[in-house]
Design an enzyme around this catalytic site. Structure first.
Site, PDB file in Angstrom:
ATOM      1  N   CYS A 382      -0.974   4.316   6.771  1.00  0.00           N
ATOM      2  CA  CYS A 382       0.472   4.403   6.982  1.00  0.00           C
ATOM      3  C   CYS A 382       0.817   5.728   7.667  1.00  0.00           C
ATOM      4  CB  CYS A 382       1.214   4.180   5.669  1.00  0.00           C
ATOM      5  SG  CYS A 382       2.874   3.541   5.957  1.00  0.00           S
ATOM      6  N   HIS A 508      -0.783  -0.964   3.877  1.00  0.00           N
ATOM      7  CA  HIS A 508      -1.441  -0.340   2.722  1.00  0.00           C
ATOM      8  C   HIS A 508      -2.551  -1.242   2.186  1.00  0.00           C
ATOM      9  CE1 HIS A 508       1.301   3.101   2.070  1.00  0.00           C
ATOM     10  NE2 HIS A 508       2.165   2.305   2.696  1.00  0.00           N
ATOM     11  N   GLU A 510      -5.022  -0.537   0.397  1.00  0.00           N
ATOM     12  CA  GLU A 510      -5.439  -0.186  -0.965  1.00  0.00           C
ATOM     13  C   GLU A 510      -4.779  -1.071  -2.013  1.00  0.00           C
ATOM     14  OE1 GLU A 510      -3.432   1.515   0.977  1.00  0.00           O
ATOM     15  OE2 GLU A 510      -1.866   2.617  -0.111  1.00  0.00           O
TER      16      GLU A 510
HETATM   17  N1  GLN Z   1       7.035   8.041   6.502  1.00  0.00           N
HETATM   18  C1  GLN Z   1       6.414   6.986   7.238  1.00  0.00           C
HETATM   19  C2  GLN Z   1       7.355   5.826   7.494  1.00  0.00           C
HETATM   20  O1  GLN Z   1       8.345   5.678   6.828  1.00  0.00           O
HETATM   21  C3  GLN Z   1       5.150   6.497   6.544  1.00  0.00           C
HETATM   22  C4  GLN Z   1       5.394   5.853   5.212  1.00  0.00           C
HETATM   23  C5  GLN Z   1       4.159   5.702   4.380  1.00  0.00           C
HETATM   24  O2  GLN Z   1       3.159   6.390   4.579  1.00  0.00           O
HETATM   25  N2  GLN Z   1       4.203   4.827   3.398  1.00  0.00           N
HETATM   26  O3  GLN Z   1       7.108   5.033   8.369  1.00  0.00           O
END
Ligand code: GLN
Length: 547
Positions: A382, A508, A510
């Site tokens: 992410c 994600h 994970e």
């Molecule tokens: N801050 C980034 C976004 O909002 C990544 C978010 C995250 O890592 N879950 O896109």
């Protein structure tokens, strides 16, 4: 068979590991052929944990349907190999919100709306709805907080009532408590447990089984004392000693007879437990053939719960590679281009973590650069993927001052930008791109090799995305787009050429890794790190040979 409900409360102190006990009991009951789910009732007033920071709450666990939930749901999914949803996590905030909405709609017209019966009815309906949704044999209901807290009272009252609503023979109350060892007295003390059971009983929910956390084994005398003063049979005093790994807890609970007692008391039709796969997994994590050190670069590293699912997914990926993964926790605030080689010299894989806001970003960029230039396996998740794109743009594609508009609105190269539908969103709760989305993989990419298929579904939680207007420029300079969401043409996975394993994912992974199904990207990442470690040690041995 009517659905049976098991209520699990906690006493004496928080952090006794109620979530792990619930997940372990769930695992044991599933191993005996029963259909089980677990629900977490959280007594706080936030509608969900999505607006809490990781120091406050730890990781926010996102389910397939896009619910932002408590991290215990992660344990449930990992242990039970089930999928959970919004239905599996209820907070006081949500309960009150729904009751107040109903009041405004006139549902209770003419009535005074009160904690009893309206709030307790709402809680009960959440529990029953989950049980009925898939006709489960068993719903394990974990009540957050500690018995005696003001906030927990409506939940305990609701469970007390439920025992009568669905019939006492269809419910069970398990209380998790602490039996501390007093060094000065040289003995284990049962009084905190007695008090906790007394408090619970005063609310009308006396426990049928006690699970006693303790640092030392409970002998017959202690068990008898607890049984006698807490109104349970001696077989219903279950000792829960500290385990080396949380994955051993189901086996420890089985040895103590927790599942047998539950089955007997609820009169369940159960077969002998099939835990063959589970035991194989334990064997792998206890007897690894190698060790791999991976740096986890993030800004919440003092608080490991903030990265709970990543840590567990690394354990799963390690087991699949017969390797123990040692995590080197690296605080991104302190990483710079100058010290990065020093800080990361002893690792064979670098994982840059998810996150929000600009603190620690420069350190993350230094870590990415180091991994890219040194050919060290890299996994960006992410925000970690977004950092990989920014670093690549700046240092490999001559896009000076490239950035995410999350950190600099006026960057000349906004390589990461708001998704169009996120611009102008001001409300914070539940408004990100959340939940599962499809992704199509490019043939022959690392991602494709890892998954072994071209169509995948993964869970998301973010507002920003790789900017499609700069995608071609990045590609011309060697950035590989290896995963794309087909509906909205959003870039979900990036890689780079001529690197052993450099993968950034917008989602994600994970969150979907379980004991029975370790996540393919974590398996591939650990494999690459293991390979790097062995290549590097070969080089080192050669270097060390006398000329
Ligand atoms: N801050 C980034 C976004 O909002 C990544 C978010 C995250 O890592 N879950 O896109």
């Amino acid at each position: 068979m009517a659905t049976k409900y098991i209520f699990i409360t906690g006493g004496v102190t928080s952090s006794l590991g109620k979530g792990i006990i619930c997940a372990s009991l769930g695992r044991l009951l599933i191993a005996r052929g029963l259909r089980v789910t677990v629900q977490k009732l959280d007594p706080y007033i936030n509608v969900d944990p999505g607006t809490m920071n990781p120091y406050e709450h730890g990781e926010v666990y996102v389910t397939d349907d896009g619910a932002e939930t408590d991290l215990d749901l992660g344990h449930y999914e990992r242990f039970l190999s089930i999928r959970t949803s919004q239905q599996n996590n209820v907070t006081t905030g949500r309960v009150y919100y729904d009751v107040i909405m109903k009041e405004r709609q006139g549902v209770y017209l003419g009535k005074t709306v009160q904690v009893i019966p309206h709030i307790t009815d709402e809680i009960k309906s959440h529990v029953l709805r989950l049980g009925e949704s898939e006709n489960f044999d068993i719903v394990i209901v974990e009540i957050g907080g500690t018995v005696g807290d003001i906030e927990s009272l409506p939940y305990i009252e609701a469970m007390r009532q439920l025992r009568y609503d669905v019939g006492r023979k269809n419910t069970l109350s398990i209380h998790l408590t602490l039996v501390p060892y007093l060094a000065a007295a040289g003995e284990l003390k049962t009084k905190p447990t007695q008090h906790s059971v007394k408090t619970l009983s005063e609310s009308g929910l006396s426990p049928d089984i006690l699970v006693c956390r303790s640092e030392y084994p409970l002998d017959e005398t202690i068990r008898r004392k607890i049984a006698q003063f807490c109104n349970v049979e001696i077989e219903d005093v279950i000792a829960s000693l500290d385990a080396e790994s949380i994955y051993e807890v189901p086996l420890l609970m089985q040895d103590e007879g927790l599942d047998s007692r539950v089955i007997e008391k609820l009169n369940l039709p159960a077969k002998n437990a099939d835990l063959v796969q589970w035991k194989q997994f334990i064997d792998k994590i206890k007897n690894p053939k190698s060790e791999t050190t991976i740096a986890l670069v993030g800004k919440y590293v003092e608080h490991h719960d903030a990265y709970k699912s990543i840590v567990e997914a690394l354990i799963h990926g390690g087991a699949e590679n017969d390797s123990k993964v040692n995590i080197k926790w690296v605080q991104s605030d302190y990483v710079s281009d100058e010290n990065v080689s020093n800080l990361l010299t002893d690792v064979s894989g670098i994982l840059v973590a998810p996150g929000f806001g600009d603190r620690g970003i420069d350190g993350k960029l230094s870590a990415v650069k180091y991994a890219r230039e040194q050919g060290i396996p890299f996994f960006g998740i992410c925000l970690g993927m977004q950092c990989a794109v920014i670093e690549f743009a700046r240092n490999a594609a001559q896009m000076e001052d490239a950035n995410s508009t999350e950190f600099n609105e006026s960057t000349p190269y906004p390589v990461i930008d708001y998704m169009p539908d996120q611009r102008g969103v001001t409300e914070k709760g539940g408004t990100m791109r959340l939940g599962q989305y499809e992704c199509k993989l490019t043939d022959g990419s690392h991602a494709h090799k890892a998954y072994g298929k071209t169509q995948i579904i993964e869970r998301h939680r973010h507002r920003f995305e790789l900017n499609n207007e700069l995608r071609d420029l990045l590609r011309k300079n060697g950035l590989v787009v290896s995963g794309v969401n087909p509906d909205r043409d959003l870039v979900e996975i990036i890689e780079i050429e001529n690197h052993p394993w450099f993968v950034g994912v917008q989602f994600h992974p994970e969150l979907k890794s379980t004991v029975s199904d370790p996540h393919p990207l974590f398996v591939a990442f650990v494999k690459a790190a293991k390979q790097y470690a062995s290549d590097y040690s070969n080089v080192k041995t050669k270097e060390n040979q006398p000329v």
